[in-house]
Enzyme design. Structure first.
Site, PDB file in Angstrom:
ATOM      1  N   GLU A  45       0.789  -1.214   0.000  1.00 56.02           N
ATOM      2  CA  GLU A  45       0.000   0.000   0.000  1.00 56.02           C
ATOM      3  C   GLU A  45       0.830   1.277   0.000  1.00 56.02           C
ATOM      4  OE1 GLU A  45      -3.165  -0.150  -0.442  1.00 56.02           O
ATOM      5  OE2 GLU A  45      -3.175  -2.330  -0.322  1.00 56.02           O
TER       6      GLU A  45
ATOM      7  N   ASP B 114     -10.305   8.405  -6.813  1.00 62.15           N
ATOM      8  CA  ASP B 114     -10.975   7.118  -6.995  1.00 62.15           C
ATOM      9  C   ASP B 114     -12.446   7.167  -6.584  1.00 62.15           C
ATOM     10  OD1 ASP B 114     -10.692   7.361  -4.283  1.00 62.15           O
ATOM     11  OD2 ASP B 114      -9.826   5.374  -3.961  1.00 62.15           O
TER      12      ASP B 114
ATOM     13  N   THR C 212      -8.184  10.029   1.160  1.00 64.34           N
ATOM     14  CA  THR C 212      -7.651   8.780   1.698  1.00 64.34           C
ATOM     15  C   THR C 212      -6.520   9.138   2.649  1.00 64.34           C
ATOM     16  OG1 THR C 212      -8.161   7.531  -0.304  1.00 64.34           O
ATOM     17  CG2 THR C 212      -6.447   6.632   1.128  1.00 64.34           C
TER      18      THR C 212
END
Length: 282
Positions: free
Chosen positions: A67, A85, A90
């Site tokens: 990640e 996205d 995020t």
């Protein structure tokens, strides 16, 4: 979650969110599975599980390699960006998202523990943008304030606790119920981190159901290796359903490597590749 591509590994990083898209806070907080085997005891009560501190540290490093292109998972408390996205911002060690409810839950927990913190004023906005990619009420200062909060040990612990509550603990619990070893428990954890555990066909619980059509876990009389191969097959299928997850190297050149070597306990040394980058835990 967050993925830093190799060409930006030294920068803030491009990232990809890996928790189920557009789920609400109630879904993110829901129990993992109502499995008929949820109360089953592990094969050996004394066996080390992924929740053993040393094994958990390995799990955090493995996920971070995929990640964040780094084994330093603790460096990600301050991470935040919108990666385009559809999930809004995020951020943090597990890719909490403003559009999927888990970021709202995290900031609420932080505020419960430390009223008046630098992020508390964003709670109304986080409730409003939940389920969307909107930055309404968050810009322009939310990223800066997130990075400020990330220096606070209380916020760091809140991130750890929400990671455990929503992702790590449910995955380990289900893995033990299925009588899987450390590697099997990790395959569950990595899957729920990426896919969430909602009703979507690619969610963790439905990946597991897909695997059960082919093989059974030890708790149901099957063999561990055969079942894990079936689970990873189902995981690859799920990853390929979304373009952002279509690179399956975190399965192909990481988890399957350990499985082929029969390292069901994730004992070091561990060598693997993700997105073409090589990693080692001694």
């Amino acid at each position: 979650m967050v993925h830093r591509s190799p060409d930006t590994a030294g920068q803030a990083g491009t990232s990809r969110r890996t928790v189920l898209a557009l789920i609400g806070a109630s879904l993110a907080a829901a129990p993992l599975l109502n499995s008929p085997f949820a109360s089953a005891a592990p094969a050996a009560a004394e066996a080390v599980g992924l929740d053993d501190p040393a094994k958990k540290e390995i799990a955090m490093q493995l996920v971070s390699s995929a990640e964040n292109s780094s084994l330093d998972w603790k460096a990600q408390y301050k991470y935040i960006e919108d990666i385009g996205d559809g999930r809004g911002y995020t951020a943090g060690i597990i890719g909490f998202c403003s559009g999927t409810g888990d970021m709202l839950d995290l900031v609420q927990l932080y505020t419960d523990r430390k009223p008046g913190n630098v992020l508390a004023k964003y709670l109304p906005a986080l409730r409003q943008v939940n389920g969307s990619d909107s930055h309404g009420g968050l810009d322009p200062n939310f990223p800066k304030d997130w990075r400020t909060a990330a220096q606070d040990k209380v916020f760091q612990q809140a991130q750890n606790d929400e990671r455990d509550r929503v992702y790590f603990n449910p995955a380990v619990q289900q893995g033990k119920a299925d009588r899987l070893g450390v590697l099997g428990q990790f395959t569950y954890y990595d899957a729920i981190v990426m896919h969430g555990d909602g009703d979507d066909p690619t969610s963790f619980r439905n990946i597991r159901k897909r695997a059960l059509r082919t093989a059974k876990p030890p708790a149901q009389g099957g063999t561990e290796v055969a079942y894990l191969n079936a689970f990873l097959d189902a995981r690859v299928w799920a990853m390929k359903q979304e373009e952002a997850h279509s690179d399956t190297s975190r399965v192909d050149t990481e988890q399957r490597v350990f499985l082929r070597k029969g390292n069901l306990n994730l004992d070091p040394p561990l060598d693997w590749k993700v997105y073409g980058d090589s990693y080692h835990i001694g």
